[in-house]
Design a protein around this motif. Sequence first.
Motif, mmCIF file in Angstrom:
data_model
loop_
_atom_site.group_PDB
_atom_site.id
_atom_site.type_symbol
_atom_site.label_atom_id
_atom_site.label_comp_id
_atom_site.label_asym_id
_atom_site.label_seq_id
_atom_site.Cartn_x
_atom_site.Cartn_y
_atom_site.Cartn_z
ATOM 1 N N TYR A 637 0.819 -1.212 0.000
ATOM 2 C CA TYR A 637 0.000 0.000 0.000
ATOM 3 C C TYR A 637 0.854 1.263 0.000
ATOM 4 O O TYR A 637 0.446 2.292 -0.571
ATOM 5 C CB TYR A 637 -0.975 -0.012 1.175
ATOM 6 N N ILE A 638 2.013 1.204 0.618
ATOM 7 C CA ILE A 638 2.924 2.348 0.521
ATOM 8 C C ILE A 638 3.375 2.532 -0.924
ATOM 9 O O ILE A 638 3.393 3.656 -1.456
ATOM 10 C CB ILE A 638 4.130 2.148 1.460
ATOM 11 N N LEU A 639 3.745 1.425 -1.579
ATOM 12 C CA LEU A 639 4.112 1.481 -2.994
ATOM 13 C C LEU A 639 2.955 2.000 -3.834
ATOM 14 O O LEU A 639 3.136 2.857 -4.713
ATOM 15 C CB LEU A 639 4.533 0.087 -3.477
ATOM 16 N N SER A 640 1.754 1.501 -3.556
ATOM 17 C CA SER A 640 0.580 1.934 -4.312
ATOM 18 C C SER A 640 0.312 3.420 -4.125
ATOM 19 O O SER A 640 -0.076 4.115 -5.080
ATOM 20 C CB SER A 640 -0.649 1.127 -3.881
ATOM 21 N N LEU A 641 0.517 3.933 -2.914
ATOM 22 C CA LEU A 641 0.327 5.366 -2.669
ATOM 23 C C LEU A 641 1.254 6.192 -3.547
ATOM 24 O O LEU A 641 0.834 7.194 -4.159
ATOM 25 C CB LEU A 641 0.575 5.664 -1.189
ATOM 26 N N VAL A 642 2.504 5.769 -3.640
ATOM 27 C CA VAL A 642 3.473 6.485 -4.478
ATOM 28 C C VAL A 642 3.066 6.408 -5.950
ATOM 29 O O VAL A 642 3.053 7.425 -6.663
ATOM 30 C CB VAL A 642 4.886 5.910 -4.273
ATOM 31 N N LEU A 643 2.731 5.210 -6.414
ATOM 32 C CA LEU A 643 2.336 5.036 -7.811
ATOM 33 C C LEU A 643 1.068 5.812 -8.138
ATOM 34 O O LEU A 643 0.918 6.355 -9.239
ATOM 35 C CB LEU A 643 2.133 3.553 -8.114
ATOM 36 N N THR A 644 0.159 5.863 -7.189
ATOM 37 C CA THR A 644 -1.104 6.560 -7.416
ATOM 38 C C THR A 644 -0.892 8.055 -7.561
ATOM 39 O O THR A 644 -1.432 8.688 -8.476
ATOM 40 C CB THR A 644 -2.077 6.290 -6.249
ATOM 41 N N LEU A 645 -0.105 8.630 -6.669
ATOM 42 C CA LEU A 645 0.102 10.076 -6.691
ATOM 43 C C LEU A 645 1.031 10.509 -7.821
ATOM 44 O O LEU A 645 0.917 11.629 -8.328
ATOM 45 C CB LEU A 645 0.661 10.535 -5.345
ATOM 46 N N LEU A 646 1.940 9.632 -8.232
ATOM 47 C CA LEU A 646 2.894 10.003 -9.278
ATOM 48 C C LEU A 646 2.444 9.612 -10.677
ATOM 49 O O LEU A 646 2.852 10.252 -11.655
ATOM 50 C CB LEU A 646 4.258 9.361 -8.990
ATOM 51 N N VAL A 647 1.611 8.574 -10.775
ATOM 52 C CA VAL A 647 1.269 8.056 -12.102
ATOM 53 C C VAL A 647 -0.244 7.960 -12.316
ATOM 54 O O VAL A 647 -0.795 8.585 -13.235
ATOM 55 C CB VAL A 647 1.906 6.668 -12.332
ATOM 56 N N GLU A 648 -0.930 7.205 -11.468
ATOM 57 C CA GLU A 648 -2.317 6.850 -11.739
ATOM 58 C C GLU A 648 -3.242 8.056 -11.802
ATOM 59 O O GLU A 648 -3.941 8.282 -12.787
ATOM 60 C CB GLU A 648 -2.800 5.861 -10.679
ATOM 61 N N LEU A 649 -3.267 8.841 -10.743
ATOM 62 C CA LEU A 649 -4.149 10.008 -10.714
ATOM 63 C C LEU A 649 -3.740 11.084 -11.712
ATOM 64 O O LEU A 649 -4.609 11.674 -12.360
ATOM 65 C CB LEU A 649 -4.209 10.575 -9.298
ATOM 66 N N PRO A 650 -2.450 11.382 -11.867
ATOM 67 C CA PRO A 650 -2.082 12.354 -12.903
ATOM 68 C C PRO A 650 -2.514 11.943 -14.303
ATOM 69 O O PRO A 650 -3.031 12.765 -15.067
ATOM 70 C CB PRO A 650 -0.552 12.410 -12.788
ATOM 71 N N VAL A 651 -2.310 10.686 -14.661
ATOM 72 C CA VAL A 651 -2.729 10.228 -15.986
ATOM 73 C C VAL A 651 -4.241 10.329 -16.130
ATOM 74 O O VAL A 651 -4.755 10.736 -17.178
ATOM 75 C CB VAL A 651 -2.258 8.776 -16.226
ATOM 76 N N SER A 652 -4.970 9.990 -15.064
ATOM 77 C CA SER A 652 -6.428 10.091 -15.094
ATOM 78 C C SER A 652 -6.875 11.533 -15.307
ATOM 79 O O SER A 652 -7.760 11.814 -16.128
ATOM 80 C CB SER A 652 -7.005 9.551 -13.779
ATOM 81 N N ALA A 653 -6.258 12.480 -14.568
ATOM 82 C CA ALA A 653 -6.627 13.891 -14.716
ATOM 83 C C ALA A 653 -6.256 14.421 -16.092
ATOM 84 O O ALA A 653 -7.040 15.147 -16.731
ATOM 85 C CB ALA A 653 -5.937 14.714 -13.627
ATOM 86 N N LEU A 654 -5.074 14.057 -16.566
ATOM 87 C CA LEU A 654 -4.631 14.508 -17.886
ATOM 88 C C LEU A 654 -5.532 13.954 -18.973
ATOM 89 O O LEU A 654 -5.909 14.665 -19.914
ATOM 90 C CB LEU A 654 -3.181 14.065 -18.110
ATOM 91 N N GLN A 655 -5.898 12.696 -18.842
ATOM 92 C CA GLN A 655 -6.782 12.068 -19.819
ATOM 93 C C GLN A 655 -8.119 12.790 -19.881
ATOM 94 O O GLN A 655 -8.647 13.061 -20.966
ATOM 95 C CB GLN A 655 -7.002 10.605 -19.450
ATOM 96 N N LYS A 656 -8.675 13.126 -18.731
ATOM 97 C CA LYS A 656 -9.976 13.799 -18.708
ATOM 98 C C LYS A 656 -9.915 15.149 -19.406
ATOM 99 O O LYS A 656 -10.795 15.497 -20.211
ATOM 100 C CB LYS A 656 -10.450 13.978 -17.278
ATOM 101 N N GLN A 657 -8.864 15.922 -19.132
ATOM 102 C CA GLN A 657 -8.761 17.239 -19.745
ATOM 103 C C GLN A 657 -8.593 17.143 -21.260
ATOM 104 O O GLN A 657 -9.216 17.899 -22.013
ATOM 105 C CB GLN A 657 -7.579 18.000 -19.132
ATOM 106 N N LEU A 658 -7.787 16.220 -21.707
ATOM 107 C CA LEU A 658 -7.578 16.070 -23.148
ATOM 108 C C LEU A 658 -8.834 15.579 -23.840
ATOM 109 O O LEU A 658 -9.174 16.037 -24.941
ATOM 110 C CB LEU A 658 -6.409 15.113 -23.400
ATOM 111 N N ILE A 659 -9.540 14.649 -23.213
ATOM 112 C CA ILE A 659 -10.773 14.139 -23.802
ATOM 113 C C ILE A 659 -11.812 15.242 -23.895
ATOM 114 O O ILE A 659 -12.469 15.424 -24.926
ATOM 115 C CB ILE A 659 -11.312 12.953 -22.987
#
Length: 715
Positions: A637-659
Motif C-alpha cells: 500500500y505504501i508502494l501503491s500510494l506512491v504510484l497513485t500520486l505520481l502516475v495513476e491520478l495524474p494520468v487520469s486527470a490529464l486524460q480527462k482534460q484532453l478528452i
Amino acid sequence: MKMKWMLIVIYICWFTAPCGNCEQRNKTEYNKMPKMFHYDQYDDCLYEDPSVEASYCLVRVVIKPNNGSEVWKLIEKYSSNWKLDLNHAALDRGVCISDIENEGAKLRDQHFNVSIVPKFDINFPYKIGHDAFRNTESYKANFSILVDKIINAELTEKYDLQAYTEIEYCERRGVNEFPIDSLDIFFVVIMTALCIVVIFSSWYDYWCKSSIGLEHYRVDLPNKLSMVLASFSFIRNWYRLTSHSRDPLCRDLRFIQSIRYNTFVLILIGHACILVQTRTGWFVEERFRQPEIMIIVNGFQIVTTFFAISALVFTIMYIQKAQNSNRKPGALGMILIVTFRYIRLTPVYALVLLFEATWFVRAQDGPFWRRAAETELTYCRRNWWINLLYLNNYLRLDQPCMQHSWYLACDFQLSIIGVILVTLMLRLPKLKVKLLVTAAVISFIIPSVVIYWNAFDGATIFSPEGRRFVFWYDVGYHKTYLPMHMNLNMYIYGVIVGVLYWKIKKANINLGSNRIFRVTWYLLFLVWPVLFLSGQHFYTHDYSKPSLWMAVYFTVARGLWAFLLAIGFFGFLYRVNKPLHRLLNIRLFEVLGRLTYGAYVGHFFIMKMMFYNIRHVEDLGVFDTSIRINATLYLSYILSLVLTLLVELPVSALQKQLIDHFIKPNKRQARGEEEGERNEAQNSTKIANKMEGYTNDAFKATFKEGNDMQEFNQQ
C-alpha cells in the motif's frame, strides 16, 4: 432461530468434511528417503574466505528408477498421490564449490568411484526452463561433472541410488551476473523525468493559488491549460485520492471499497502459501491434508470476487448514465470506454513491469533469489508485449512475466464482453432477459465442456508438486484457472446483479426487512468455508474421468460463490447488520480500496522479497508467516500510494482534460447526428470515469454535476 440454523450448518461441516488425516503416514519410513531439499550454507560458501573464488550452484536432481531398491519403492509409494504428495524422485540441492581440485581429491580419497549418470527419459517437469538464467552453460561446462559426483556419492553411500543432475544456475564470488544495460538506464530516465514533471506541476499549481489555505487544491483551475499543467500536482492529487463523494449512488456502493481491500488481504494469504520456502516435503504434504489449509487452497477462486465487483459496478454506472442521458449508447461509446479503461490501467502496470525487467534482480541476493527475480527479468524482457496487450492469460503461460497479472488480462477481456452485453441490453430492452439468460447459459456450458473434454477434476487442483514451480507447468492450472472463458460466469453473474440492483431499487423493495433474507445473509458466513472445503474431495478421491457430474460441479461451485457474493452485496446494501455496515464504510477503507489496484500490481515482487530473500529453508509457523504477510500488505500500500500520486491520478486527470478538449461539442457545428455522436462520447467518458471509482483498473475522474464537484475514485 438464527442460532438453530448456524448449529445445523456447523453439524454439516463437521460430519461431511473429507477425512484429511485418515491416511496413515509413517514418518520413520518417510525419513528413509533422500531429503527433498538440502542446501549448503550460502554465505559461508561465498564470503567466509575472501581468498577463495568459490561458487554456489543450485542443482536439480532426478533419481534414476531402481526397482531393486527398497528406498526407491518408498519413493514410489510416497509420490503416488500427485494431488497431495510431492514427487520424491525430484530433489533440490545447493552445492558449494570452493576448489574443484580439492573437491575431486576428497572424493578420490573417500574411494568413491562414481560414474556420471547420463540423462534418461524424464516425464515430469524438474527444472525452470526456457533459458531463464544467464551464463548457465559456462557453469555447466566447468562444474557439471564435479557436482554430479558430489551428489551421487551421497546418494550411493546412504541410499544405494543414482541420479541425473543438472545445474540450474551458479553464483561466483566477485562476478557480477547483471551489469547495467540500456534498459536499466531507461528506467532511471523515466523515473527521473516523472519526478521532475511532478515537481514542476506541483510548483505551477502552487503558483496559481489565489487564496490562502488548501481549498485551492480542491477546485478546478480557471482554464484547461492550467488543469493540464497541474495534472501531476502532488497535493491536488492527494485531495483527489482522499475525497469523499456526496453522490447518493457513491454512498450506496462505498462499502465495496472495503470488500476490495479485504479480498486483497485474502489473496495475500493464498500467495504466501505458494511462495513460502519449506524445509521438508513432509511439512508441505501434511499441510495439504489439513482441512483449514484446504479452505485456503480451494479459496484461490477468491480473486474472482474482483470480476464480479467489476461487472456489478460497471453495469450499475452504465445503466444510470444511459438513463440520465436519454440516449442509447452505440459503437463509439463502447470503443471509448474500452480505450479509457486501457489508458488508465496500463501506466502503473507498465512501470512496475519495467522495474521487474531491470532493477528488481539487484534488490536482494541469496541461494533462491534468482529463481524469483531473474525469471522475472528474463521473461518480462522477452514477453512484455504480451502483458501490455493483456493476453498473458493465454500466451506463454510457462514463462510468465508478473504471473499474478493474469488477473489484469482476464479482467480487461471480460470488461470488453461486459461493455458489449450491457450496450446490447440498453439498445434492445425487450431482449434484455433473453440476452442475460443466453450469456449465463454460455458461461455455464464453456467451463463444463473444458472440464469434461480434458478429463479434469471438479475443482482446479493446486498440487504440492505444481506449487514447486509456482504452477508454471501445471496444465490444469493453465486451462481451468487462467483463461477468460473459465471466469466468464463470475462476470456475467455480476452483470445480472447490477441489473437486479436497479430493478429492486425502482420497485422500492427493502430486502433488509425480509426475515428470510436476513437469515440467509447471516448463513453465508458459514456456507462459504464449506464451499471451499468441499473441493478437498477431489484431492482425497480419484474419481474416474472424464466425468459429467464433475464438469457440472465445477461451474455450479463457481455459480454458488457468485450467488453468495450477490447475497452479501444486497445484505450490505440494505444494512442487514448495521454495525458491520458502518465498519465497512469507514473513511480509511474508502482510500485503501482506491489504492488496491496499485497494491495488487506491486505486491507479488514484494512478497518474493519476503519469502525468497532467505539463506536457509525453514518450516514457517503461522506467526512467522503472518508477520511476512502483514509486512507485504503495508509495503504494497505504501508502494501503491506512491504510484497513485505520481502516475495513476495524474494520468487520469490529464486524460480527462484532453478528452474534454477534443470531444467537447462545438456550438457552431450543425446539430443532428454529429452532435449526437459527440454527446455519446461525452456520456461514455463519464461512464468510464465513474465506473473506475470501484473497478480494478483506474483511479479517479473529476467531473461536475450541478454546482458540486464530485470525485469518483478507484485504483
